[in-house]
Design a protein around this motif. Sequence first.
Motif, short mmCIF file in Angstrom:
data_model
loop_
_atom_site.label_atom_id
_atom_site.label_comp_id
_atom_site.label_asym_id
_atom_site.label_seq_id
_atom_site.Cartn_x
_atom_site.Cartn_y
_atom_site.Cartn_z
N ARG A 96 0.83 -1.22 0.00
CA ARG A 96 0.00 0.00 0.00
C ARG A 96 0.86 1.26 0.00
O ARG A 96 0.55 2.26 0.64
CB ARG A 96 -0.94 0.01 1.20
CG ARG A 96 -2.08 -0.99 1.09
CD ARG A 96 -3.12 -0.79 2.15
NE ARG A 96 -4.28 -1.64 1.91
CZ ARG A 96 -5.35 -1.67 2.67
NH1 ARG A 96 -5.41 -0.91 3.75
NH2 ARG A 96 -6.36 -2.46 2.38
N HIS A 136 3.76 1.67 1.32
CA HIS A 136 4.64 1.80 2.48
C HIS A 136 5.77 0.77 2.39
O HIS A 136 5.52 -0.41 2.14
CB HIS A 136 3.86 1.58 3.78
CG HIS A 136 2.66 2.45 3.92
ND1 HIS A 136 2.72 3.83 3.78
CD2 HIS A 136 1.36 2.16 4.20
CE1 HIS A 136 1.52 4.34 3.96
NE2 HIS A 136 0.67 3.35 4.21
N SER A 195 4.90 5.28 13.49
CA SER A 195 3.65 5.79 12.92
C SER A 195 2.57 5.95 13.99
O SER A 195 1.78 6.90 13.95
CB SER A 195 3.16 4.84 11.82
OG SER A 195 4.10 4.74 10.77
N TYR A 232 0.64 9.35 14.92
CA TYR A 232 -0.82 9.49 14.93
C TYR A 232 -1.29 10.21 16.19
O TYR A 232 -2.12 11.13 16.13
CB TYR A 232 -1.50 8.12 14.84
CG TYR A 232 -2.96 8.17 15.21
CD1 TYR A 232 -3.89 8.77 14.36
CD2 TYR A 232 -3.41 7.64 16.43
CE1 TYR A 232 -5.23 8.85 14.70
CE2 TYR A 232 -4.74 7.71 16.77
CZ TYR A 232 -5.65 8.32 15.91
OH TYR A 232 -6.97 8.40 16.26
N ASP A 278 -3.84 12.29 12.70
CA ASP A 278 -4.15 12.07 11.29
C ASP A 278 -4.49 10.59 11.10
O ASP A 278 -3.64 9.73 11.31
CB ASP A 278 -2.95 12.47 10.42
CG ASP A 278 -3.24 12.42 8.93
OD1 ASP A 278 -4.18 11.71 8.54
OD2 ASP A 278 -2.52 13.08 8.16
N ILE A 279 -5.73 10.32 10.71
CA ILE A 279 -6.18 8.93 10.59
C ILE A 279 -5.37 8.16 9.56
O ILE A 279 -5.21 6.93 9.66
CB ILE A 279 -7.69 8.88 10.25
CG1 ILE A 279 -8.24 7.47 10.47
CG2 ILE A 279 -7.94 9.35 8.82
CD1 ILE A 279 -8.24 7.03 11.91
N ARG A 280 -4.82 8.85 8.56
CA ARG A 280 -4.01 8.17 7.55
C ARG A 280 -2.74 7.59 8.16
O ARG A 280 -2.26 6.53 7.74
CB ARG A 280 -3.66 9.14 6.42
CG ARG A 280 -4.86 9.58 5.58
CD ARG A 280 -4.49 10.67 4.60
NE ARG A 280 -4.01 11.86 5.31
CZ ARG A 280 -3.61 12.99 4.69
NH1 ARG A 280 -3.61 13.04 3.37
NH2 ARG A 280 -3.20 14.02 5.40
N ILE A 281 -2.20 8.28 9.14
CA ILE A 281 -1.00 7.79 9.82
C ILE A 281 -1.34 6.56 10.66
O ILE A 281 -0.56 5.61 10.75
CB ILE A 281 -0.38 8.89 10.69
CG1 ILE A 281 0.03 10.09 9.83
CG2 ILE A 281 0.84 8.36 11.45
CD1 ILE A 281 0.59 11.26 10.62
N HIS A 324 -3.69 4.41 9.90
CA HIS A 324 -3.82 3.33 8.93
C HIS A 324 -2.44 2.76 8.57
O HIS A 324 -2.28 1.55 8.43
CB HIS A 324 -4.53 3.82 7.68
CG HIS A 324 -5.98 4.08 7.89
ND1 HIS A 324 -6.75 4.85 7.04
CD2 HIS A 324 -6.83 3.68 8.88
CE1 HIS A 324 -7.99 4.91 7.48
NE2 HIS A 324 -8.07 4.21 8.60
N LYS A 325 -1.47 3.64 8.40
CA LYS A 325 -0.11 3.21 8.09
C LYS A 325 0.44 2.32 9.22
O LYS A 325 1.03 1.27 8.96
CB LYS A 325 0.79 4.43 7.88
CG LYS A 325 2.24 4.10 7.59
CD LYS A 325 3.06 5.38 7.40
CE LYS A 325 4.53 5.06 7.15
NZ LYS A 325 5.34 6.30 6.96
#
Length: 227
Positions: A141, A143, A160, A164, A169-172, A174-175
Motif C-alpha cells: 500500500r 509503504h 507511525s 498518529y 491524522d487517521i491516515r497515519i 492506517h499506516k
Amino acid sequence: MSGLLKKMNPQMSDSIITAFFIILSGGFQDAYTYCIRGGVFANAQTGNIVLMSTDLFDGNFNECVRYLIPVLSFMFGIFAAEAIHCKFKTYEKIHWRQIIIILEIVILFAVGFIPQNLNAAANAMVSFVCALQVQTFHKVRGHAYASTMCIGNMRSAIESLYAYFHYKDIRILHKSLVYFSVIVIFAVGAGIGILTVRLLYERAIWISCALLAVSFVLMLIPSRNEG
C-alpha cells in the motif's frame, strides 16, 4: 496476454492481499530452517551473524561455517534480485517480479528433496530465496516494509503510532496498522511452519511454494485503473 503482463499493476504487487501470502511465506521459511535445518535462520541474518561470531570467538570453527553459509547466500540473493530486475524490467511477456517468484518456487521445491545430512545446502538455498523476496517485494500500500523480517516493521509501526497520537491524522494510524498487520501475518506464517514441519518434515517447505504460487496468480489480476 503479454499486454496484461506488461501492465501488471504495481499496486497489485504491492497490495495487501498479494503481500499477505508473500509475508506468510517469509515467516514460514524462517521457522522451517530453524526447526528442521539445524537451528539456522533463513531471514534473520543478524541472528546468524551473532551466532557465527560467538562460535568464532569460542573456537568452534565448524559451527561458525554453518552460520556463515546462509549469510553469504543471502548477500548473493540480493545481488541476483538486482540483476534480474535490471535485465527484465522492460520485458513484455512477464513481469520481472513474477520471474522472481517462479525462481523462488523452483528453488524451494528442490529444497524439499534435500536430506538432513545436507542441511547446509538447504539453508543456503532458502536464504537465497529470502533475499530475492525481501529485495523484490518491499512495499505494501505504498509503504516500505520487509516481508522476511520484523524489526524494521516494528520500528515503523511504533513510529507511525506515535505520529498518529501527535498529529491525529487517521491516515497515519492506517499506516501503523498496516505495519502491525505485517508483523502478525509473519508470526502466523512462522506458526504454520512449525506445525507443518512436524507433519511433513523436509517437504514442509512445499507449503511455502504454494503460498508464493497464490501471489503469482494474484499478480496477474489487472488494475482497476488500467481501464
